[in-house]
Design a protein around this motif. Structure first.
Motif, short mmCIF file in Angstrom:
data_model
loop_
_atom_site.label_atom_id
_atom_site.label_comp_id
_atom_site.label_asym_id
_atom_site.label_seq_id
_atom_site.Cartn_x
_atom_site.Cartn_y
_atom_site.Cartn_z
N ALA A 53 6.57 9.42 -63.73
CA ALA A 53 5.98 10.38 -62.80
C ALA A 53 6.91 10.64 -61.61
N ALA A 54 7.54 9.58 -61.10
CA ALA A 54 8.46 9.73 -59.97
C ALA A 54 9.68 10.56 -60.35
N LEU A 55 10.03 10.57 -61.64
CA LEU A 55 11.16 11.38 -62.11
C LEU A 55 10.78 12.85 -62.33
N GLY A 56 9.49 13.17 -62.10
CA GLY A 56 9.08 14.58 -62.16
C GLY A 56 8.62 15.06 -63.51
N ALA A 105 0.83 -0.39 -58.58
CA ALA A 105 2.05 0.07 -59.23
C ALA A 105 2.62 1.31 -58.53
N ALA A 106 1.75 2.16 -58.01
CA ALA A 106 2.20 3.41 -57.39
C ALA A 106 2.54 3.26 -55.91
N ARG A 107 2.06 2.19 -55.27
CA ARG A 107 2.16 2.06 -53.82
C ARG A 107 3.58 2.27 -53.27
N PRO A 108 4.63 1.62 -53.82
CA PRO A 108 5.97 1.82 -53.26
C PRO A 108 6.44 3.28 -53.32
N PHE A 109 6.06 3.99 -54.38
CA PHE A 109 6.47 5.38 -54.55
C PHE A 109 5.68 6.31 -53.62
N LEU A 110 4.43 5.96 -53.38
CA LEU A 110 3.63 6.76 -52.43
C LEU A 110 4.16 6.58 -51.01
N GLU A 111 4.53 5.34 -50.68
CA GLU A 111 5.04 5.08 -49.33
C GLU A 111 6.40 5.73 -49.09
N SER A 112 7.21 5.81 -50.15
CA SER A 112 8.55 6.42 -49.99
C SER A 112 8.51 7.93 -50.09
N GLU A 150 8.16 9.53 -52.92
CA GLU A 150 8.57 9.95 -54.26
C GLU A 150 7.39 10.45 -55.08
N LEU A 151 6.19 10.00 -54.72
CA LEU A 151 4.97 10.46 -55.36
C LEU A 151 3.96 10.91 -54.31
#
Length: 294
Positions: free
Chosen positions: A230-233, A243-250, A252-253
């Motif tokens: 998902a982060a790769l689009g 699992a999604a938390r780091p990507f939401l904080e950055s 990326e998601l």
């Protein structure tokens, strides 16, 4: 060679009808399991098992011995527990299996204070995104998401794990952002096969729930794989929040439908319906319920 080890091995081999599976259950080699059972038969001067190249079956003597053997092993476990309870000290091994993503971080964080409090408990953590057989693999405890499929096992709910639906800003810019859950049917959804119904995403709307059937060109048995795709689009994913938390904080998601609420994913401690659940395993289950529930 301890007689109790021989008895435990014999009981495991008899239950699994296989030296290989029985040895795996007690955590020894097939060769050693065969040696233990042979030594027990030699000591009793009786044949307990019929052996062929394809199967292992009990003799009449073996069946009678097994019934008494299991009762004695259970009593021995209870005796150890009595001593441990009086000493208020837990001792011995616990073999746990869990999903790779949850097990490598969140579960490890929950286990650490338990082992600090009980340094004589030895934990072996087996991480897999497949549901391995608890009985065949000699596992004491499994930590699993979703509904319990095997009715021969016992489950205790630990918590409801928050779930999020998310996509990358690039994907949303190219394909538009769905405003309603039903709009997901027009998007490429990334499916997590570890869930019981990967193509059905459930949302809460007030007091009722709505179920949306989704499709997509990518599926994986690991939430980490889905969230990375998902982060790769590539599409929209529905995964546990951890699992999604780091990507939401950055950034990326981006989380979708935050105001609608996705139905959380139940997390269970699953274990075999043993006649006697040891004190250390009961204590660990209680600890995990507090760690995740809190």
């Amino acid at each position: 060679m301890d007689t109790l080890d021989c008895m435990r091995t014999f009981a495991a081999v008899a239950a699994q009808r296989s030296f290989t599976a029985g040895a795996r259950q007690v955590g020894i080699s097939t060769k050693l399991a065969s040696k233990y059972v042979a030594r027990l038969e030699e000591r009793l001067d009786a044949q307990l098992l019929h052996r062929t190249t394809r199967s292992v079956t009990l003799t009449d003597t073996g069946q009678a011995y097994l019934e008494r053997c299991i009762a004695l092993l259970d009593q021995f476990e209870e005796l150890e527990d009595v001593v441990q309870q009086r000493q208020q000290q837990l001792v011995g091994p616990i073999r746990i299996t869990a999903p790779t993503g949850l097990g490598s971080r969140e579960l490890v964080q929950a286990l650490q204070p338990f082992q600090t409090a009980h340094p004589d408990v030895r934990i072996e953590l087996v991480l897999s995104d497949q549901h391995i057989s608890i009985l065949e693999e000699g596992v004491d405890l499994a930590v699993r998401f979703g509904t319990l499929k095997d009715s021969s096992l016992v489950a205790r709910k630990l918590t409801d794990m928050p779930v999020v639906v998310a996509a990358s800003p690039n994907y949303l810019a190219a394909h538009g952002e769905p405003k309603e859950p039903h709009a997901l049917s027009t998007h490429n959804c990334l499916l997590m096969t570890a869930s019981s119904q990967p193509e059905v995403w459930t949302f809460s709307q007030g007091r009722r729930q709505i179920a949306v059937t989704v499709t997509g060109d990518f599926r994986a048995n690991s939430p980490r794989a889905v969230v990375n795709m998902a982060a790769l689009g590539r599409g929209i994913g529905r995964v546990p929040e951890y699992a999604a938390r780091p990507f939401l904080e950055s950034g990326e998601l981006k989380q979708l439908f935050a105001d609608r609420g996705t139905v959380n994913m139940p997390l269970y401690a699953v274990y075999p319906p043993n006649r006697h659940l040891t004190t250390r395993i009961r204590a660990l289950i209680d600890h995990l319920a507090g760690a995740f529930g809190g």
